[in-house]
Design an enzyme around this catalytic site. Structure first.
Site, PDB file in Angstrom:
ATOM      1  N   THR A   1       8.997 -24.713 -28.976  1.00  0.00           N
ATOM      2  CA  THR A   1       8.952 -24.952 -30.518  1.00  0.00           C
ATOM      3  C   THR A   1       8.514 -26.630 -30.194  1.00  0.00           C
ATOM      4  O   THR A   1       9.104 -27.567 -29.764  1.00  0.00           O
ATOM      5  CB  THR A   1      10.323 -25.055 -30.944  1.00  0.00           C
ATOM      6  OG1 THR A   1      10.932 -23.804 -30.762  1.00  0.00           O
ATOM      7  CG2 THR A   1      10.391 -25.407 -32.297  1.00  0.00           C
TER       8      THR A   1
ATOM      9  N   LEU B   1      12.977 -15.185 -31.249  1.00  0.00           N
ATOM     10  CA  LEU B   1      14.262 -14.396 -30.528  1.00  0.00           C
ATOM     11  C   LEU B   1      15.432 -15.313 -30.883  1.00  0.00           C
ATOM     12  O   LEU B   1      15.497 -16.445 -30.766  1.00  0.00           O
ATOM     13  CB  LEU B   1      13.704 -14.180 -29.284  1.00  0.00           C
ATOM     14  CG  LEU B   1      13.681 -15.315 -27.975  1.00  0.00           C
ATOM     15  CD1 LEU B   1      15.207 -15.537 -27.782  1.00  0.00           C
ATOM     16  CD2 LEU B   1      12.920 -14.652 -26.891  1.00  0.00           C
TER      17      LEU B   1
ATOM     18  N   LYS C   1      18.615 -29.563 -32.451  1.00  0.00           N
ATOM     19  CA  LYS C   1      17.329 -30.239 -31.654  1.00  0.00           C
ATOM     20  C   LYS C   1      15.922 -29.900 -32.808  1.00  0.00           C
ATOM     21  O   LYS C   1      15.302 -31.021 -33.104  1.00  0.00           O
ATOM     22  CB  LYS C   1      16.906 -29.758 -30.537  1.00  0.00           C
ATOM     23  CG  LYS C   1      15.433 -29.579 -30.187  1.00  0.00           C
ATOM     24  CD  LYS C   1      15.315 -28.995 -28.664  1.00  0.00           C
ATOM     25  CE  LYS C   1      15.016 -27.575 -28.732  1.00  0.00           C
ATOM     26  NZ  LYS C   1      13.781 -27.301 -29.175  1.00  0.00           N
TER      27      LYS C   1
ATOM     28  N   ARG D   1      24.277 -24.607 -23.772  1.00  0.00           N
ATOM     29  CA  ARG D   1      23.746 -25.719 -24.205  1.00  0.00           C
ATOM     30  C   ARG D   1      24.304 -25.975 -25.682  1.00  0.00           C
ATOM     31  O   ARG D   1      24.064 -25.128 -26.563  1.00  0.00           O
ATOM     32  CB  ARG D   1      22.207 -25.384 -24.227  1.00  0.00           C
ATOM     33  CG  ARG D   1      21.748 -25.615 -22.755  1.00  0.00           C
ATOM     34  CD  ARG D   1      20.451 -25.244 -22.645  1.00  0.00           C
ATOM     35  NE  ARG D   1      19.825 -23.995 -23.106  1.00  0.00           N
ATOM     36  CZ  ARG D   1      18.516 -23.871 -23.242  1.00  0.00           C
ATOM     37  NH1 ARG D   1      17.695 -24.536 -22.914  1.00  0.00           N
ATOM     38  NH2 ARG D   1      18.135 -22.365 -23.573  1.00  0.00           N
TER      39      ARG D   1
ATOM     40  N   CYS E   1      18.862 -24.573 -29.863  1.00  0.00           N
ATOM     41  CA  CYS E   1      17.712 -24.842 -30.664  1.00  0.00           C
ATOM     42  C   CYS E   1      17.924 -25.804 -32.066  1.00  0.00           C
ATOM     43  O   CYS E   1      17.300 -26.549 -32.466  1.00  0.00           O
ATOM     44  CB  CYS E   1      17.252 -23.782 -30.963  1.00  0.00           C
ATOM     45  SG  CYS E   1      16.304 -23.154 -29.643  1.00  0.00           S
ATOM     46  N   PHE E   2      18.857 -25.118 -32.824  1.00  0.00           N
ATOM     47  CA  PHE E   2      19.144 -25.580 -34.096  1.00  0.00           C
ATOM     48  C   PHE E   2      19.249 -27.060 -34.401  1.00  0.00           C
ATOM     49  O   PHE E   2      18.565 -27.755 -35.413  1.00  0.00           O
ATOM     50  CB  PHE E   2      20.430 -25.174 -34.747  1.00  0.00           C
ATOM     51  CG  PHE E   2      20.231 -23.425 -35.163  1.00  0.00           C
ATOM     52  CD1 PHE E   2      19.068 -22.914 -35.139  1.00  0.00           C
ATOM     53  CD2 PHE E   2      21.268 -22.732 -35.818  1.00  0.00           C
ATOM     54  CE1 PHE E   2      18.819 -21.650 -35.573  1.00  0.00           C
ATOM     55  CE2 PHE E   2      21.053 -21.546 -35.901  1.00  0.00           C
ATOM     56  CZ  PHE E   2      19.892 -20.872 -36.028  1.00  0.00           C
TER      57      PHE E   2
ATOM     58  N   ASN F   1      14.076 -22.433 -38.352  1.00  0.00           N
ATOM     59  CA  ASN F   1      15.685 -22.609 -37.805  1.00  0.00           C
ATOM     60  C   ASN F   1      16.313 -23.464 -38.550  1.00  0.00           C
ATOM     61  O   ASN F   1      17.775 -23.493 -38.810  1.00  0.00           O
ATOM     62  CB  ASN F   1      15.193 -23.486 -36.396  1.00  0.00           C
ATOM     63  CG  ASN F   1      15.375 -22.626 -35.210  1.00  0.00           C
ATOM     64  OD1 ASN F   1      15.450 -21.121 -35.388  1.00  0.00           O
ATOM     65  ND2 ASN F   1      15.028 -22.885 -34.103  1.00  0.00           N
TER      66      ASN F   1
ATOM     67  N   LYS G   1       8.335 -22.427 -37.623  1.00  0.00           N
ATOM     68  CA  LYS G   1       9.337 -22.302 -36.433  1.00  0.00           C
ATOM     69  C   LYS G   1      10.433 -23.310 -37.035  1.00  0.00           C
ATOM     70  O   LYS G   1      11.597 -22.923 -37.127  1.00  0.00           O
ATOM     71  CB  LYS G   1       8.817 -22.503 -35.099  1.00  0.00           C
ATOM     72  CG  LYS G   1       9.747 -22.485 -34.027  1.00  0.00           C
ATOM     73  CD  LYS G   1      10.713 -21.087 -33.959  1.00  0.00           C
ATOM     74  CE  LYS G   1      12.026 -21.492 -33.080  1.00  0.00           C
ATOM     75  NZ  LYS G   1      12.636 -19.968 -32.931  1.00  0.00           N
TER      76      LYS G   1
HETATM   77  P1  NAI Z   1      14.560 -23.548 -20.892  1.00  0.00           P
HETATM   78  O1  NAI Z   1      15.065 -25.011 -20.376  1.00  0.00           O
HETATM   79  O2  NAI Z   1      15.576 -22.510 -20.572  1.00  0.00           O
HETATM   80  O3  NAI Z   1      13.298 -23.263 -19.925  1.00  0.00           O
HETATM   81  C1  NAI Z   1      12.068 -24.074 -19.577  1.00  0.00           C
HETATM   82  C2  NAI Z   1      11.678 -24.141 -18.556  1.00  0.00           C
HETATM   83  O4  NAI Z   1      10.402 -25.028 -18.240  1.00  0.00           O
HETATM   84  C3  NAI Z   1      12.538 -24.649 -17.051  1.00  0.00           C
HETATM   85  O5  NAI Z   1      12.850 -23.582 -16.016  1.00  0.00           O
HETATM   86  C4  NAI Z   1      11.735 -25.510 -16.706  1.00  0.00           C
HETATM   87  O6  NAI Z   1      11.870 -25.998 -15.139  1.00  0.00           O
HETATM   88  C5  NAI Z   1      10.259 -25.220 -16.884  1.00  0.00           C
HETATM   89  N1  NAI Z   1       9.397 -26.336 -16.710  1.00  0.00           N
HETATM   90  C6  NAI Z   1       9.538 -27.511 -17.538  1.00  0.00           C
HETATM   91  N2  NAI Z   1       8.461 -28.322 -17.283  1.00  0.00           N
HETATM   92  C7  NAI Z   1       7.479 -27.392 -16.546  1.00  0.00           C
HETATM   93  C8  NAI Z   1       6.151 -27.700 -15.839  1.00  0.00           C
HETATM   94  N3  NAI Z   1       5.542 -28.893 -16.022  1.00  0.00           N
HETATM   95  N4  NAI Z   1       5.800 -26.573 -15.112  1.00  0.00           N
HETATM   96  C9  NAI Z   1       6.301 -25.538 -14.971  1.00  0.00           C
HETATM   97  N5  NAI Z   1       7.475 -25.245 -15.424  1.00  0.00           N
HETATM   98  C10 NAI Z   1       8.340 -26.301 -16.176  1.00  0.00           C
HETATM   99  O7  NAI Z   1      14.287 -23.571 -22.331  1.00  0.00           O
HETATM  100  P2  NAI Z   1      14.026 -22.348 -23.098  1.00  0.00           P
HETATM  101  O8  NAI Z   1      15.228 -22.491 -23.878  1.00  0.00           O
HETATM  102  O9  NAI Z   1      13.184 -21.225 -22.708  1.00  0.00           O
HETATM  103  O10 NAI Z   1      12.960 -22.859 -24.432  1.00  0.00           O
HETATM  104  C11 NAI Z   1      11.783 -23.261 -24.168  1.00  0.00           C
HETATM  105  C12 NAI Z   1      11.080 -23.511 -25.594  1.00  0.00           C
HETATM  106  O11 NAI Z   1      11.462 -22.419 -26.414  1.00  0.00           O
HETATM  107  C13 NAI Z   1      11.643 -24.812 -26.220  1.00  0.00           C
HETATM  108  O12 NAI Z   1      10.766 -25.394 -26.869  1.00  0.00           O
HETATM  109  C14 NAI Z   1      12.617 -23.982 -27.096  1.00  0.00           C
HETATM  110  O13 NAI Z   1      12.892 -24.866 -28.388  1.00  0.00           O
HETATM  111  C15 NAI Z   1      12.103 -23.129 -27.471  1.00  0.00           C
HETATM  112  N6  NAI Z   1      12.683 -21.848 -28.170  1.00  0.00           N
HETATM  113  C16 NAI Z   1      13.948 -21.533 -27.355  1.00  0.00           C
HETATM  114  C17 NAI Z   1      14.648 -20.397 -27.722  1.00  0.00           C
HETATM  115  C18 NAI Z   1      16.021 -20.080 -27.277  1.00  0.00           C
HETATM  116  O14 NAI Z   1      16.680 -19.315 -27.961  1.00  0.00           O
HETATM  117  N7  NAI Z   1      16.272 -20.647 -26.097  1.00  0.00           N
HETATM  118  C19 NAI Z   1      14.436 -19.500 -29.225  1.00  0.00           C
HETATM  119  C20 NAI Z   1      12.892 -19.790 -29.691  1.00  0.00           C
HETATM  120  C21 NAI Z   1      12.214 -21.024 -29.251  1.00  0.00           C
END
Ligand code: NAI
Length: 425
Positions: free
Chosen positions: A128, A159, A275, A342, A272-273, A220, A216
């Protein structure tokens, strides 16, 4: 064979790619991350995140057409489509601190893609991001591209944690934003072809880039706004003797409103919400729209108010102090069926109680078992008067009252005890 690489093996990258691999046996999917521990966990029997059904999907595909690796550059350079699903937290310092999205991880991912790519790529924003991020990413990629063609798409993920696999298998919609050029449209079609393996065509929406990015944040914000709306009502219910469950049922029966996301609670949480709304507020301010910014800011203010109200209710009911009192906190994750803590409202509630010197014991079983605890036995072992404060309206308050508990249920008519001990805001 089409090759997909996803940068970021988190709550979004892991489950999303696992489902793509499951539904598209002809596509090779590599999920890469800089975190060695996370990748090791994805390759083990103890996955790094808990989602119902996830383990099954991973086990079916891992080692066949689904791979988890720390060799980021190799998989990026080989891929045709690169999803970027890195974290985009709220900035904690500098310009826009406390509101704007921190795009550090995104920028470093984009620079790495530009560095290692030797063939044309479709780069998909899965994270996002603020509206117009694609423009910045495009600049990074094209200024460093050595003549390679990069097409940027926005494909935000909708999701919800706790139901991620079901949401991915049967999405309400898949949104793909791209440039309105022939190359942009071709890229949209390539990504559509991936989803078309299992998502009906009428559920795959194509828009321009900025609409997809903004949708998106808007989705949210709307969801969180419903929670803050019903929570604001819950305070008024307590003051008037109305019952928020009855009110939200009656309101939700209106087909223009609908029944979902109308449960009063101690407040919304999750990564998410808050942020994403802060990000939206910041974008509105940057675009000279303070009234719009303030409108959305209020959703967060009501959420904070609700958490404070809950803490105040606990403290005031127990003779205005919880100092030295032992309080069991049942459930800590921000909702059921997830291990994710989180931004859980439990953090603020616990901080508030600790601020009044309570002694806390925290328990979280990941799934919901609090309806069926042996409350009689619990009551027998507690100092009296014994209290239950239900931040999710889960327990059967009447049964607990029969046992002897003083019960607080959010937005419900108050026990006489609680009425006599008003919570000071
Ligand atoms: P997360 O923190 O669980 O996963 C992100 C991953 O990216 C981490 O494992 C980190 O080590 C990795 N990472 C960071 N920089 C990197 C790089 N340069 N190269 C390789 N790996 C790298 O985050 P999450 O929850 O998966 O969220 C990801 C995105 O999706 C965010 O923007 C969030 O807002 C969005 N999102 C999250 C949802 C959720 O329910 N958690 C739902 C919908 C969207």
């Amino acid at each position: 064979m089409v090759k997909i690489c996803c940068i970021g093996a988190g709550y979004v990258g892991g489950p999303t790619m696992a489902v793509i691999a499951l539904k598209c046996p002809s596509i090779e999917v590599a999920v890469v991350d800089i975190s060695i521990t996370r990748i090791n966990a994805w390759n083990s029997d103890q996955l790094p995140i808990y989602e119902p059904g996830l383990e099954d999907v991973v086990k079916q595909c891992r080692g066949k057409n689904l791979f988890f690796s720390t060799d980021v550059e190799k998989h990026v350079s080989e891929a045709d489509i690169i999803f970027v699903s890195v974290n985009t937290p709220t900035k904690t310092r500098g310009l826009g601190a406390g509101k704007a999205a921190d795009l550090t991880y995104w920028e470093s991912a984009a620079r790495m893609i530009a560095d290692v790519s030797k063939s044309n790529k479709i780069v998909v924003e899965k994270s996002t991001v603020p509206v117009k991020t694609a423009e910045a990413i495009e600049k990074i990629l094209t200024h460093n591209s050595k003549g390679i063609n990069f097409q940027i798409l926005s494909n935000p993920e909708f999701l919800a944690e706790g139901t991620a696999i079901q949401d991915l298998l049967k999405p309400d919609r898949v949104l793909i934003g791209g440039r309105e050029t022939p190359d942009g449209q071709k890229a949209i079609q390539a990504l559509k072809d991936v989803y078309a393996h299992w998502v009906p065509e009428d559920r795959i929406l194509a828009t321009n880039l900025w609409s997809a990015e903004l949708s998106k944040l808007a989705a949210n914000a709307f969801l969180a706004q419903r929670i803050s709306s019903v929570n604001a009502m819950s305070a008024l219910c307590e003051a008037t003797g109305a019952d928020v469950t009855q009110v939200s049922h009656a309101v939700g029966k209106d087909s223009r409103i609908g029944p979902k996301f109308l449960n009063a609670s101690v407040g919304f949480g999750g990564s998410c919400f808050q942020k994403d709304i802060l990000n939206l507020v910041y974008i509105c301010e940057c675009n000279g729209l303070p009234e719009v910014a303030n409108y959305w800011k209020q959703v967060i203010k009501v959420n904070d108010y609700q958490k404070n109200r809950f803490v105040n209710r606990v403290v005031s009911s127990m003779f205005n102090t919880v100092s030295g009192k032992k309080i069991a906190v049942l459930g800590f994750a921000f909702k059921k069926d997830t291990g994710d803590t989180r931004e859980t409202p439990a953090i603020d509630v616990c901080k508030g109680l600790l601020g009044d010197k309570a002694r806390l014991s925290i328990y979280d079983p990941q799934v919901n078992e609090f309806k069926t605890l042996d409350y009689q036995r619990i009551y027998d072992n507690m100092r009296k008067p014994a209290f239950v404060f239900d931040g999710r309206n889960i327990v059967n308050a009447e049964k607990l009252r029969e046992i002897g508990f003083i019960v607080y249920s959010i937005g419900k008519p108050l026990d006489p005890w609680l009425e006599d001990m008003p919570a000071v805001a």
